[in-house]
Design a protein around this motif. Sequence first.
Motif, mmCIF file in Angstrom:
data_model
loop_
_atom_site.group_PDB
_atom_site.id
_atom_site.type_symbol
_atom_site.label_atom_id
_atom_site.label_comp_id
_atom_site.label_asym_id
_atom_site.label_seq_id
_atom_site.Cartn_x
_atom_site.Cartn_y
_atom_site.Cartn_z
ATOM 1 N N PHE A 182 -85.760 -47.052 56.641
ATOM 2 C CA PHE A 182 -84.810 -46.153 57.289
ATOM 3 C C PHE A 182 -85.139 -46.023 58.772
ATOM 4 C CE2 PHE A 182 -82.786 -44.052 53.602
ATOM 5 C CZ PHE A 182 -83.644 -44.454 52.593
ATOM 6 N N ARG B 260 -89.676 -46.527 52.459
ATOM 7 C CA ARG B 260 -89.722 -45.937 51.127
ATOM 8 C C ARG B 260 -90.527 -46.877 50.233
ATOM 9 N NH1 ARG B 260 -84.143 -44.099 49.173
ATOM 10 N NH2 ARG B 260 -83.782 -46.297 48.695
ATOM 11 N N TYR C 29 -91.098 -43.885 45.776
ATOM 12 C CA TYR C 29 -89.854 -43.328 46.292
ATOM 13 C C TYR C 29 -90.038 -42.241 47.345
ATOM 14 C CZ TYR C 29 -87.746 -46.067 42.643
ATOM 15 O OH TYR C 29 -87.371 -47.111 41.850
ATOM 16 N N LYS C 30 -91.259 -42.043 47.822
ATOM 17 C CA LYS C 30 -91.426 -41.120 48.935
ATOM 18 C C LYS C 30 -91.365 -41.902 50.245
ATOM 19 C CE LYS C 30 -95.281 -39.253 47.297
ATOM 20 N NZ LYS C 30 -95.360 -39.671 45.882
ATOM 21 N N LEU C 31 -90.963 -41.222 51.316
ATOM 22 C CA LEU C 31 -90.873 -41.861 52.624
ATOM 23 C C LEU C 31 -92.180 -41.710 53.388
ATOM 24 C CD1 LEU C 31 -87.375 -40.877 54.100
ATOM 25 C CD2 LEU C 31 -88.089 -43.052 53.108
ATOM 26 N N PHE D 97 -93.492 -42.226 57.337
ATOM 27 C CA PHE D 97 -92.923 -42.347 58.674
ATOM 28 C C PHE D 97 -93.919 -42.913 59.669
ATOM 29 C CE2 PHE D 97 -88.839 -40.149 58.693
ATOM 30 C CZ PHE D 97 -88.865 -39.519 57.450
#
Lengths: 109, 113
Positions: free
Chosen positions: A33, A91, A95-97, A99
């Motif tokens: 993302f 991700r 399923y956690k992002l 950064f």
Amino acid sequence: GQNIDQPTEMTATEGAIVQINCTYQTSGFNGLFWYQQHAGEAPTFLSYNVLDGLEEKGRFSSFLSRSKGYSYLLLKELQMKDSASYLCAVRENDYKLSFGAGTTVTVRA
Amino acid sequence: IAGITQAPTSQILAAGRRMTLRCTQDMRHNAMYWYRQDLGLGLRLIHYSNTAGTTGKGEVPDGYSVSRANTDDFPLTLASAVPSQTSVYFCASSGLAGSDTQYFGPGTRLTVL
């Protein structure tokens, strides 16, 4: 664990093009993302890549190469309002992002 | 209400005090998240909840607790605040845990003295 790298700062001229690179080494991959964050505000969603290639959305495009662990965000026809931080996030399999620290882009007249 | 709201907007807190940051979403999203953002470190996940009634620990959970009694609310509690918890705190939500884009609230700026 995860390691997500992007440049700290970039400066460009109004009307120009800027490319923000993001490299990642993560334990898994389930999508990348890009978010935009203006100073003092919340991050807002820009783009999402899960397959290799280029995704174009108006003046913004995002590219992904999973084999190279590499993505870039391309900002075309820069405007003063594009001055902001741009956050790359991966991700992983849980399923956690995760950064990156963000790239601050300054657009000069 | 539209989207995600957080309260308070900012707070100055004495070390050792208890503080609860509030987060409410009206999008009926299943998953909710708490992040802290510090200069040079980016966003780090504190706790998350995949659905009402369940919670999990993120990257930096120590000193924080959460609860998820219903779909809309996801409060973050600092039981005994310390200066290292000075940060900007963002709440986020997504439709399904891990399969949807995360949308962020406006943030709470917390200073612990």
